[in-house]
Motif scaffolding. Structure first.
Motif, short mmCIF file in Angstrom:
data_model
loop_
_atom_site.label_atom_id
_atom_site.label_comp_id
_atom_site.label_asym_id
_atom_site.label_seq_id
_atom_site.Cartn_x
_atom_site.Cartn_y
_atom_site.Cartn_z
N VAL A 172 0.84 -1.20 0.00
CA VAL A 172 0.00 0.00 0.00
C VAL A 172 0.87 1.25 0.00
N ARG A 193 0.99 4.19 -2.87
CA ARG A 193 0.70 5.58 -2.51
C ARG A 193 1.90 6.48 -2.78
N GLU A 233 -6.19 -2.53 1.80
CA GLU A 233 -6.65 -1.41 2.61
C GLU A 233 -7.77 -1.84 3.55
N ARG A 254 -9.10 13.10 -0.68
CA ARG A 254 -8.35 12.00 -1.29
C ARG A 254 -7.74 11.08 -0.24
N LEU A 255 -7.13 11.66 0.79
CA LEU A 255 -6.43 10.87 1.80
C LEU A 255 -7.40 10.04 2.64
N GLU A 283 -8.64 7.18 0.59
CA GLU A 283 -7.62 6.14 0.45
C GLU A 283 -7.23 5.52 1.79
N ALA A 331 -5.80 6.83 4.34
CA ALA A 331 -4.59 7.33 4.97
C ALA A 331 -4.91 8.00 6.31
#
Length: 300
Positions: free
Chosen positions: A13, A17, A72, A137-138, A141, A143
């Motif tokens: 991952v 990224r 994820e 976005r983060l 995803e 994050a």
């Protein structure tokens, strides 16, 4: 039987990224040789190429994209399991990663989080400032679990929960010609020397809007504190753009705040997450606290 461990998934991952195996290795604290061996092991185990080598690093193949989605999910579930089980231990500690735009970081969040931290001495919060579009976005995803954004951006498939109004204002010395208006356009702003806040997502946000108009912002100086920015404005050095939540800093100063007359300047801070029922126990506590603070503020 396919064999891999959580470190393999975290590495994969991180490599996707970061766009390279090197950055992936750095993220999970592995030597590059060991990281490359683990990636090769994954590809051998699944019998498919997962990463395509490109001039500037790597990008996922179709099989890699499929693995990314599953990895994820597995890592997020593992993190929630760890947090829930650690909650049974007396004095358990935890850390929450929260992404925030400039407006929330300078105004709403500092006032909202003090009580939370006092009530939960075992929990720490890492706050990272990012533009609202990047936060979307983060969080998408995985994050980070939570973000505070301006609701004028497209939140995609994220769950959005409104918090407080936080319009953008132009702040000028009381004697400045723009201080006498009812509102100010972004075109008006582009003609003026600016006083800004150093290295903020708001700065990047304004710069993007200037570029779209074929212009650039002209800064006389950039400072770290809102109070310092306001004192420069009061002295007539330039004008500033500040979120509504920071305006209490202007009290007692010979300056005036005028709403920015742009649709993207009329905004509301909102809490975003993938799904509320996917939040870890620690993140859920913060989520509920921030929403309660916002509800009480609106009622007050």
């Amino acid at each position: 039987m396919v064999r891999f461990d959580l470190t393999d998934l975290r590495l994969f991952v991180a490599a996707v990224r970061g766009g390279s195996i090197t950055r992936g290795a750095e993220t999970v604290h592995l030597a590059l040789a060991s990281a490359s061996e683990r990636i090769s092991g994954l590809e051998a185990a699944f019998g498919a190429s997962l990463l395509e080598r490109v001039p500037r690093g790597v990008r996922p193949t179709q099989a890699g994209l499929a693995l990314l989605a599953h990895a994820e999910d597995i890592l997020a579930s593992t993190e929630r399991m760890r947090d829930e089980l650690s909650g049974f231990a007396k004095g358990a500690r935890g850390r929450i990663r929260l992404l925030s735009n400039t407006g929330a970081l300078l105004g709403f969040l500092p006032r909202a989080m003090g009580r939370f931290l006092l009530e939960h001495p075992g929990l720490d919060i890492d706050i990272e400032e990012q533009p609202s579009t990047e936060i979307v976005r983060l969080v998408t995803e995985r994050a980070a679990e939570l973000g505070v954004i301006a609701d004028v951006v497209d939140a995609g498939g994220l769950s959005l929960h409104p918090l407080v109004e936080d319009r953008l204002f132009l702040v000028a010395a009381s004697s400045h010609p723009l201080a006498s208006g009812k509102d100010v356009t972004f075109t008006d702003l582009l003609r003026e020397p600016l006083v800004g806040i150093m290295e903020t997502a708001l700065d990047r946000h304004l710069a993007e809007h200037a570029v779209r108009r074929g212009a650039r912002l002209s800064y006389r100086v950039r400072l770290r504190g809102i109070g310092d920015v306001c004192r420069m404005v009061e002295a007539g050095v330039g004008v500033a753009v500040l979120p509504e939540s920071t305006l209490p800093e202007l009290e007692g100063m010979a300056v005036r705040a005028v709403p920015l007359a742009e649709l993207w300047g009329h905004r509301r801070l909102a809490l975003c997450c993938r799904r509320q029922d996917e939040l870890s126990p620690h993140a859920r506590l913060l989520f509920e606290h921030l929403r309660a603070v916002a509800t009480n503020s609106s009622q007050g």
